[in-house]
Motif scaffolding. Structure first.
Motif, PDB file in Angstrom:
ATOM      1  N   LEU A 105      67.876  42.414  61.733  1.00 17.31           N
ATOM      2  CA  LEU A 105      67.135  42.342  60.486  1.00 17.31           C
ATOM      3  C   LEU A 105      68.012  42.759  59.308  1.00 17.31           C
ATOM      4  O   LEU A 105      68.891  43.603  59.471  1.00 17.31           O
ATOM      5  CB  LEU A 105      65.928  43.295  60.545  1.00 17.31           C
ATOM      6  CG  LEU A 105      64.869  42.984  61.582  1.00 17.31           C
ATOM      7  CD1 LEU A 105      63.872  44.132  61.665  1.00 17.31           C
ATOM      8  CD2 LEU A 105      64.159  41.698  61.249  1.00 17.31           C
ATOM      9  N   PRO A 106      67.716  42.224  58.135  1.00 23.94           N
ATOM     10  CA  PRO A 106      68.402  42.724  56.945  1.00 23.94           C
ATOM     11  C   PRO A 106      68.078  44.219  56.761  1.00 23.94           C
ATOM     12  O   PRO A 106      67.004  44.681  57.151  1.00 23.94           O
ATOM     13  CB  PRO A 106      67.818  41.895  55.799  1.00 23.94           C
ATOM     14  CG  PRO A 106      67.224  40.698  56.458  1.00 23.94           C
ATOM     15  CD  PRO A 106      66.824  41.121  57.837  1.00 23.94           C
ATOM     16  N   ASP A 107      68.990  44.953  56.166  1.00 28.24           N
ATOM     17  CA  ASP A 107      68.820  46.397  56.021  1.00 28.24           C
ATOM     18  C   ASP A 107      67.528  46.773  55.310  1.00 28.24           C
ATOM     19  O   ASP A 107      66.842  47.717  55.714  1.00 28.24           O
ATOM     20  CB  ASP A 107      70.016  47.012  55.281  1.00 28.24           C
ATOM     21  CG  ASP A 107      71.262  47.045  56.138  1.00 28.24           C
ATOM     22  OD1 ASP A 107      71.141  46.988  57.379  1.00 28.24           O
ATOM     23  OD2 ASP A 107      72.365  47.152  55.563  1.00 28.24           O
ATOM     24  N   ASP A 108      67.164  46.053  54.240  1.00 32.41           N
ATOM     25  CA  ASP A 108      65.945  46.409  53.506  1.00 32.41           C
ATOM     26  C   ASP A 108      64.690  46.169  54.347  1.00 32.41           C
ATOM     27  O   ASP A 108      63.739  46.954  54.314  1.00 32.41           O
ATOM     28  CB  ASP A 108      65.862  45.676  52.168  1.00 32.41           C
ATOM     29  CG  ASP A 108      65.893  44.160  52.296  1.00 32.41           C
ATOM     30  OD1 ASP A 108      66.447  43.646  53.299  1.00 32.41           O
ATOM     31  OD2 ASP A 108      65.367  43.485  51.400  1.00 32.41           O
ATOM     32  N   THR A 109      64.675  45.120  55.145  1.00 31.60           N
ATOM     33  CA  THR A 109      63.543  44.843  56.026  1.00 31.60           C
ATOM     34  C   THR A 109      63.457  45.895  57.113  1.00 31.60           C
ATOM     35  O   THR A 109      62.371  46.409  57.411  1.00 31.60           O
ATOM     36  CB  THR A 109      63.672  43.443  56.660  1.00 31.60           C
ATOM     37  OG1 THR A 109      63.781  42.471  55.621  1.00 31.60           O
ATOM     38  CG2 THR A 109      62.489  43.126  57.550  1.00 31.60           C
ATOM     39  N   ARG A 110      64.584  46.246  57.686  1.00 35.38           N
ATOM     40  CA  ARG A 110      64.615  47.278  58.720  1.00 35.38           C
ATOM     41  C   ARG A 110      64.108  48.604  58.167  1.00 35.38           C
ATOM     42  O   ARG A 110      63.290  49.282  58.787  1.00 35.38           O
ATOM     43  CB  ARG A 110      66.035  47.436  59.261  1.00 35.38           C
ATOM     44  CG  ARG A 110      66.160  48.426  60.390  1.00 35.38           C
ATOM     45  CD  ARG A 110      67.614  48.479  60.896  1.00 35.38           C
ATOM     46  NE  ARG A 110      67.746  49.300  62.061  1.00 35.38           N
ATOM     47  CZ  ARG A 110      67.779  50.622  62.060  1.00 35.38           C
ATOM     48  NH1 ARG A 110      67.698  51.278  60.925  1.00 35.38           N
ATOM     49  NH2 ARG A 110      67.907  51.298  63.180  1.00 35.38           N
ATOM     50  N   SER A 111      64.564  48.985  56.983  1.00 31.03           N
ATOM     51  CA  SER A 111      64.124  50.240  56.362  1.00 31.03           C
ATOM     52  C   SER A 111      62.631  50.230  56.085  1.00 31.03           C
ATOM     53  O   SER A 111      61.941  51.230  56.303  1.00 31.03           O
ATOM     54  CB  SER A 111      64.893  50.485  55.060  1.00 31.03           C
ATOM     55  OG  SER A 111      66.261  50.669  55.332  1.00 31.03           O
ATOM     56  N   ALA A 112      62.114  49.106  55.612  1.00 28.87           N
ATOM     57  CA  ALA A 112      60.684  49.007  55.327  1.00 28.87           C
ATOM     58  C   ALA A 112      59.855  49.132  56.602  1.00 28.87           C
ATOM     59  O   ALA A 112      58.816  49.806  56.618  1.00 28.87           O
ATOM     60  CB  ALA A 112      60.378  47.687  54.621  1.00 28.87           C
TER      61      ALA A 112
END
Length: 80
Positions: free
Chosen positions: A61-68
């Motif tokens: 996953l993209p980092d922002d999606t993973r963080s969310a």
């Protein structure tokens, strides 16, 4: 079946989905399903999750999606 047997069922779901149970253990696992709606529902949820996750790209996953997602899981765990 009693709580311990249901707990064992839940512990074996991943092995069942990966085809890693012995034939005897798999039969016991399958025999439990018509006796326990909760375990039947849990297996269905896990199968749906496995199917949904199989559509993710191999590179992650993209980092922002993973963080969310991680933040959402943490909020849910805190509220439970």
């Amino acid at each position: 079946m009693n709580e311990l047997e249901c707990r064992t069922f839940v512990e074996q779901v991943t092995a069942y989905l990966e085809g890693a149970l012995s034939p005897e253990a798999e039969q016991t696992f399958i025999d439990h399903l018509p006796l326990c709606t909760g375990c039947e529902n849990y297996l269905d949820q896990m199968q749906r999750t496995q199917q949904a996750l199989s559509n993710l790209p191999a590179d992650g996953l993209p980092d922002d999606t993973r963080s969310a997602l991680l933040a959402a899981f943490q909020r849910r765990a805190t509220n439970s």
